[in-house]
Design a protein around this motif. Structure first.
Motif, PDB file in Angstrom:
ATOM      1  N   GLY A   1      33.223  64.123  33.445  1.00  0.00           N
ATOM      2  CA  GLY A   1      34.477  63.979  34.168  1.00  0.00           C
ATOM      3  C   GLY A   1      34.878  62.527  34.350  1.00  0.00           C
ATOM      4  N   LEU A   2      33.903  61.689  34.706  1.00  0.00           N
ATOM      5  CA  LEU A   2      34.195  60.266  34.867  1.00  0.00           C
ATOM      6  C   LEU A   2      34.604  59.632  33.549  1.00  0.00           C
ATOM      7  N   ARG A   3      33.869  59.908  32.492  1.00  0.00           N
ATOM      8  CA  ARG A   3      34.186  59.312  31.189  1.00  0.00           C
ATOM      9  C   ARG A   3      35.583  59.724  30.743  1.00  0.00           C
ATOM     10  N   SER A   4      35.890  60.995  30.899  1.00  0.00           N
ATOM     11  CA  SER A   4      37.192  61.491  30.485  1.00  0.00           C
ATOM     12  C   SER A   4      38.302  60.816  31.282  1.00  0.00           C
ATOM     13  N   SER A   5      38.137  60.732  32.580  1.00  0.00           N
ATOM     14  CA  SER A   5      39.151  60.108  33.427  1.00  0.00           C
ATOM     15  C   SER A   5      39.295  58.628  33.142  1.00  0.00           C
ATOM     16  N   LEU A   6      38.184  57.933  33.037  1.00  0.00           N
ATOM     17  CA  LEU A   6      38.223  56.486  32.800  1.00  0.00           C
ATOM     18  C   LEU A   6      38.811  56.156  31.437  1.00  0.00           C
ATOM     19  N   PHE A   7      38.568  57.011  30.456  1.00  0.00           N
ATOM     20  CA  PHE A   7      39.104  56.783  29.117  1.00  0.00           C
ATOM     21  C   PHE A   7      40.624  56.678  29.142  1.00  0.00           C
ATOM     22  N   HIS A   8      41.259  57.542  29.929  1.00  0.00           N
ATOM     23  CA  HIS A   8      42.725  57.570  29.984  1.00  0.00           C
ATOM     24  C   HIS A   8      43.315  56.310  30.616  1.00  0.00           C
ATOM     25  N   PHE A   9      42.516  55.588  31.393  1.00  0.00           N
ATOM     26  CA  PHE A   9      43.018  54.402  32.079  1.00  0.00           C
ATOM     27  C   PHE A   9      42.473  53.096  31.521  1.00  0.00           C
ATOM     28  N   ALA A  10      41.635  53.155  30.495  1.00  0.00           N
ATOM     29  CA  ALA A  10      40.970  51.956  29.982  1.00  0.00           C
ATOM     30  C   ALA A  10      41.952  50.884  29.520  1.00  0.00           C
ATOM     31  N   GLN A  11      42.942  51.261  28.762  1.00  0.00           N
ATOM     32  CA  GLN A  11      43.901  50.283  28.238  1.00  0.00           C
ATOM     33  C   GLN A  11      44.728  49.678  29.382  1.00  0.00           C
ATOM     34  N   THR A  12      45.167  50.500  30.298  1.00  0.00           N
ATOM     35  CA  THR A  12      45.930  50.017  31.451  1.00  0.00           C
ATOM     36  C   THR A  12      45.068  49.087  32.296  1.00  0.00           C
ATOM     37  N   TYR A  13      43.800  49.455  32.489  1.00  0.00           N
ATOM     38  CA  TYR A  13      42.884  48.615  33.264  1.00  0.00           C
ATOM     39  C   TYR A  13      42.775  47.227  32.645  1.00  0.00           C
ATOM     40  N   GLN A  14      42.627  47.159  31.333  1.00  0.00           N
ATOM     41  CA  GLN A  14      42.491  45.863  30.670  1.00  0.00           C
ATOM     42  C   GLN A  14      43.732  45.005  30.873  1.00  0.00           C
ATOM     43  N   ALA A  15      44.905  45.603  30.781  1.00  0.00           N
ATOM     44  CA  ALA A  15      46.143  44.852  30.995  1.00  0.00           C
ATOM     45  C   ALA A  15      46.250  44.383  32.444  1.00  0.00           C
ATOM     46  N   LEU A  16      45.923  45.253  33.379  1.00  0.00           N
ATOM     47  CA  LEU A  16      45.987  44.887  34.790  1.00  0.00           C
ATOM     48  C   LEU A  16      44.942  43.838  35.154  1.00  0.00           C
ATOM     49  N   GLN A  17      43.823  43.873  34.452  1.00  0.00           N
ATOM     50  CA  GLN A  17      42.772  42.884  34.705  1.00  0.00           C
ATOM     51  C   GLN A  17      43.305  41.477  34.440  1.00  0.00           C
ATOM     52  N   GLN A  18      44.085  41.324  33.386  1.00  0.00           N
ATOM     53  CA  GLN A  18      44.675  40.019  33.081  1.00  0.00           C
ATOM     54  C   GLN A  18      45.658  39.615  34.172  1.00  0.00           C
ATOM     55  N   GLY A  19      46.500  40.538  34.607  1.00  0.00           N
ATOM     56  CA  GLY A  19      47.446  40.256  35.679  1.00  0.00           C
ATOM     57  C   GLY A  19      46.739  39.897  36.976  1.00  0.00           C
ATOM     58  N   ALA A  20      45.655  40.584  37.275  1.00  0.00           N
ATOM     59  CA  ALA A  20      44.893  40.288  38.494  1.00  0.00           C
ATOM     60  C   ALA A  20      44.285  38.888  38.419  1.00  0.00           C
ATOM     61  N   ALA A  21      43.834  38.497  37.244  1.00  0.00           N
ATOM     62  CA  ALA A  21      43.288  37.149  37.074  1.00  0.00           C
ATOM     63  C   ALA A  21      44.371  36.106  37.327  1.00  0.00           C
ATOM     64  N   TRP A  22      45.577  36.363  36.845  1.00  0.00           N
ATOM     65  CA  TRP A  22      46.689  35.440  37.095  1.00  0.00           C
ATOM     66  C   TRP A  22      46.981  35.350  38.594  1.00  0.00           C
ATOM     67  N   LEU A  23      46.980  36.491  39.284  1.00  0.00           N
ATOM     68  CA  LEU A  23      47.223  36.482  40.731  1.00  0.00           C
ATOM     69  C   LEU A  23      46.166  35.682  41.473  1.00  0.00           C
ATOM     70  N   ARG A  24      44.909  35.817  41.074  1.00  0.00           N
ATOM     71  CA  ARG A  24      43.843  35.039  41.705  1.00  0.00           C
ATOM     72  C   ARG A  24      44.051  33.550  41.468  1.00  0.00           C
ATOM     73  N   ASP A  25      44.447  33.205  40.240  1.00  0.00           N
ATOM     74  CA  ASP A  25      44.691  31.793  39.923  1.00  0.00           C
ATOM     75  C   ASP A  25      45.859  31.244  40.736  1.00  0.00           C
ATOM     76  N   ILE A  26      46.920  32.033  40.865  1.00  0.00           N
ATOM     77  CA  ILE A  26      48.079  31.608  41.645  1.00  0.00           C
ATOM     78  C   ILE A  26      47.687  31.433  43.117  1.00  0.00           C
ATOM     79  N   ALA A  27      46.930  32.375  43.638  1.00  0.00           N
ATOM     80  CA  ALA A  27      46.489  32.297  45.033  1.00  0.00           C
ATOM     81  C   ALA A  27      45.624  31.057  45.259  1.00  0.00           C
ATOM     82  N   TYR A  28      44.831  30.711  44.269  1.00  0.00           N
ATOM     83  CA  TYR A  28      43.965  29.536  44.372  1.00  0.00           C
ATOM     84  C   TYR A  28      44.797  28.253  44.435  1.00  0.00           C
ATOM     85  N   ILE A  29      45.848  28.218  43.617  1.00  0.00           N
ATOM     86  CA  ILE A  29      46.718  27.036  43.568  1.00  0.00           C
ATOM     87  C   ILE A  29      47.445  26.915  44.890  1.00  0.00           C
TER      88      ILE A  29
END
Length: 89
Positions: free
Chosen positions: A61-89
């Motif tokens: 169940g976990l693998r199936s659910s996580l599979f559907h969100f893997a690509q979105t997670y990777q894209a959001l991970q980049q956005g979250a990194a940018w937000l952390r960098d902006i917050a740091y600045i």
């Protein structure tokens, strides 16, 4: 042994599905995805040493659910990194 491990693991998984974030830096969906990924890996490790139908169902169940969100997670991970960098600045 199985009941002592599997029941708390299922409870923990349920708990993870209720996480709330603290925007803009801590995004609950990102944290939930990462923690559920960890639970899936842990479940697979347990299955390698002791098969249990409930544990196998949780893992599938976990693998199936996580599979559907893997690509979105990777894209959001980049956005979250940018937000952390902006917050740091």
């Amino acid at each position: 042994m199985a009941e002592e491990v599997i029941t708390p693991l299922v409870r923990h998984t349920r708990y993870l599905l209720t996480l709330k974030g603290r925007p803009p830096v801590r995004l609950a969906g990102m944290e939930t995805y990462e923690r559920l990924e960890h639970v899936a890996r842990f479940s697979l490790d347990l299955l390698a040493t002791h098969y249990d139908p409930r544990l196998a169902q949780l893992y599938r169940g976990l693998r199936s659910s996580l599979f559907h969100f893997a690509q979105t997670y990777q894209a959001l991970q980049q956005g979250a990194a940018w937000l952390r960098d902006i917050a740091y600045i």
